[in-house]
Design an enzyme around this catalytic site. Structure first.
Site, PDB file in Angstrom:
ATOM      1  N   ASP A 204     -44.507   3.992  14.282  1.00 34.58           N
ATOM      2  CA  ASP A 204     -44.391   5.445  14.410  1.00 34.58           C
ATOM      3  C   ASP A 204     -44.187   6.070  13.035  1.00 34.58           C
ATOM      4  OD1 ASP A 204     -44.014   7.966  15.723  1.00 34.58           O
ATOM      5  OD2 ASP A 204     -41.852   7.737  15.420  1.00 34.58           O
TER       6      ASP A 204
ATOM      7  N   LYS B 290     -38.514  -6.392   9.705  1.00 36.13           N
ATOM      8  CA  LYS B 290     -37.247  -6.359   8.963  1.00 36.13           C
ATOM      9  C   LYS B 290     -36.562  -7.702   9.212  1.00 36.13           C
ATOM     10  CE  LYS B 290     -34.112  -4.228   6.491  1.00 36.13           C
ATOM     11  NZ  LYS B 290     -34.316  -3.869   5.075  1.00 36.13           N
TER      12      LYS B 290
ATOM     13  N   ASP C 125     -38.997  -1.532   4.558  1.00 34.73           N
ATOM     14  CA  ASP C 125     -38.612  -0.660   3.441  1.00 34.73           C
ATOM     15  C   ASP C 125     -39.603  -0.812   2.281  1.00 34.73           C
ATOM     16  OD1 ASP C 125     -37.627  -3.257   3.208  1.00 34.73           O
ATOM     17  OD2 ASP C 125     -35.669  -2.687   2.396  1.00 34.73           O
TER      18      ASP C 125
ATOM     19  N   ASP D 257     -47.163   8.118  10.317  1.00 35.08           N
ATOM     20  CA  ASP D 257     -47.008   9.479   9.780  1.00 35.08           C
ATOM     21  C   ASP D 257     -47.130   9.459   8.261  1.00 35.08           C
ATOM     22  OD1 ASP D 257     -46.480  10.593  12.339  1.00 35.08           O
ATOM     23  OD2 ASP D 257     -45.004  11.976  11.487  1.00 35.08           O
TER      24      ASP D 257
ATOM     25  N   TYR E 139     -37.980   1.573  21.826  1.00 34.11           N
ATOM     26  CA  TYR E 139     -38.341   2.702  22.690  1.00 34.11           C
ATOM     27  C   TYR E 139     -38.070   2.397  24.156  1.00 34.11           C
ATOM     28  CZ  TYR E 139     -40.894   5.553  19.238  1.00 34.11           C
ATOM     29  OH  TYR E 139     -41.245   6.361  18.183  1.00 34.11           O
TER      30      TYR E 139
HETATM   31  C1  IPM Z   1     -46.039   9.639  18.360  1.00 35.74           C
HETATM   32  C2  IPM Z   1     -44.841  10.484  18.685  1.00 35.74           C
HETATM   33  C3  IPM Z   1     -44.115   9.904  19.886  1.00 35.74           C
HETATM   34  C4  IPM Z   1     -43.601   8.531  19.504  1.00 35.74           C
HETATM   35  C5  IPM Z   1     -42.950  10.756  20.435  1.00 35.74           C
HETATM   36  C6  IPM Z   1     -43.308  12.187  20.624  1.00 35.74           C
HETATM   37  C7  IPM Z   1     -42.422  10.169  21.711  1.00 35.74           C
HETATM   38  O1  IPM Z   1     -44.016  10.628  17.592  1.00 35.74           O
HETATM   39  O2  IPM Z   1     -46.906   9.441  19.233  1.00 35.74           O
HETATM   40  O3  IPM Z   1     -46.141   9.191  17.214  1.00 35.74           O
HETATM   41  O4  IPM Z   1     -42.524   8.405  18.893  1.00 35.74           O
HETATM   42  O5  IPM Z   1     -44.278   7.550  19.837  1.00 35.74           O
HETATM   43 MN    MN Z   2     -44.859   9.844  15.732  1.00 34.80          MN
END
Ligand code: IPM
Ligand code: MN
Ligand code: NAD
Length: 364
Positions: free
Chosen positions: A247, A191, A223, A251, A142
């Site tokens: 990240d 990884k 993975d 999710d 990032y």
């Molecule tokens: C998160 C989001 C952010 C990230 C984006 C919107 C920059 O996906 O906070 O998980 O990738 O960190």
């Molecule tokens: Mn995210």
């Protein structure tokens, strides 16, 4: 006592979920006699529209002068065609860097009441889930060097993944400290079979582990970890990983707890300062429809009370209120309704954003 909170509603569903969160905090302040002083500031697409940049210096200054920051979400279709460094999402990255928020805690807890909203088979999640993803937040791909260059194959673009020993060490310590207060198990995800940065990551995590003899350390490749998360999520206690892997994995973890609308997060600097935000984004598809689940943001506020303000009872109070509202059968659309198809039973308690906030505030 007085607490100064910088509030960033942001874009899309951000302002809607934030409004409900402030209702809940107001209820806490009345019940416990605290003084939460909110300063609303601009960041994201709305800041671009109003002042021409996604992260005005004034926002950074006010956040720095506050005890904590609460953020809804930023981004949306309207700003998707802007160049990378002008997009609303840059406000998030800028805040994380400017405020030194290197440790991102994303606790994925499957509430008993939401077992049905979990897409995994009941036997896989029986007894509930309680995973804490510890994501490195101010380093890696990032923030590494990025750019474009001409090659024989045409224009090429690159983003460099780079980690220093100290960056890995400090996030690993956060993960091991967390594990000591929980199930005493850390899974480090990398990884290392391919990436040099992961090999350094793995070596430094192993060094840190030596100071925590009670904690079991496992290493998984990303993975495999993604696969294990749906095959047997109960094996995880604390997961520590890089910015980009964290990240993605968080999710994934959110969905197995029912919905991304349930997952809160804390982004911490060294010391008590933190920024608190839901893991989800601005959900432009739901904006303005009173359909977004505000619980992730409300639970993020609970994390703020717990981690930055050290108000444990108040934090518990919010989490229990969320539980009670779920136990009573109320559901925002993302976690489904409880209609059993029988018109004679009153079990359909499908609610919108505002009703969810109101019910949670009332349950406190
Ligand atoms: C998160 C989001 C952010 C990230 C984006 C919107 C920059 O996906 O906070 O998980 O990738 O960190
Ligand atoms: Mn995210
Ligand atoms: P998203 O998290 O906004 O939405 C993904 C899916 O989950 C959508 O179907 C959405 O309707 C649903 N969803 C999200 N939050 C929900 C909630 N509270 N209740 C019910 N359903 C919910 O991710 P995306 O669609 O990939 O991104 C949309 C925008 O948000 C993009 O501009 C992205 O960059 C941004 N984003 C911001 C943050 C942040 O501010 N922290 C995080 C992730 C994405």
């Amino acid at each position: 006592m007085k607490y100064k909170i910088a509030v960033i509603p942001g874009d899309g569903i951000g302002p809607e979920v934030m409004e409900e969160t402030l209702k809940v905090l107001d209820k806490i302040s009345r019940k416990y006699g605290h003084n939460f002083e909110y300063t609303k500031v601009l960041a994201g697409g709305c800041a671009i529209d109003q002042v021409g940049e996604c992260l005005p210096q004034q926002t950074i200054d006010i956040c720095r002068a506050s005890d904590a920051v609460l953020l809804g979400a930023v981004g949306g279709w309207k700003w998707d065609s802007l160049p990378g460094n002008e997009r609303p999402e840059m406000a998030l990255l800028g805040l994380r860097k400017a405020l030194g928020l290197f440790a991102n805690l994303r606790p994925a807890i499957l509430f008993e009441e939401l077992a049905e909203a979990c897409p995994l088979k009941p036997e896989i999640v029986e007894g509930g889930l309680d995973i804490c993803v510890v994501r490195e937040l101010t380093g890696g791909i990032y923030f590494g060097e990025k750019g474009t260059r001409e090659t024989e194959m045409g224009l090429a673009a690159y983003d460099i993944e780079e980690y220093s020993e100290e960056e890995v060490r400090r996030i690993a310590k956060v993960a091991f400290d967390m594990a000591m207060k929980r199930g005493k198990k850390v899974t480090s995800v990398d990884k290392a079979n391919v990436l040099e940065s992961s090999r350094l990551w793995r070596r430094v995590v192993a060094e840190v582990a030596e100071d925590y003899p009670e904690v079991e350390l496992n290493n998984l490749y990303i993975d495999n970890a993604a696969m294990q998360m749906v095959r047997n999520p109960k094996q995880f206690d604390v997961i520590v990983t890089s910015n980009i892997f964290g990240d993605i994995l968080s999710d994934e973890a959110s969905m197995i707890t029912g919905s991304i609308g349930m997952l809160p997060s804390a982004s911490l600097a060294s010391g008590n300062f933190g920024m608190y935000e839901p893991v989800h984004g601005s959900a432009p598809d739901l904006a303005g429809l009173d359909m977004a689940n505000p619980m992730a943001t409300i639970l993020s506020a609970a994390m703020m009370l717990r981690y930055t303000f050290d108000l444990k009872d108040e934090a518990d109070d919010i989490e229990n209120a969320v539980r009670r509202v779920l136990s009573a059968g109320y559901r925002t659309p993302d976690i489904g309704n409880t209609d059993d198809g029988d018109p004679t039973t009153d079990d359909t308690r499908l609610i919108g954003t505002a009703k969810a906030g109101k019910l949670i505030a009332e349950a406190i």
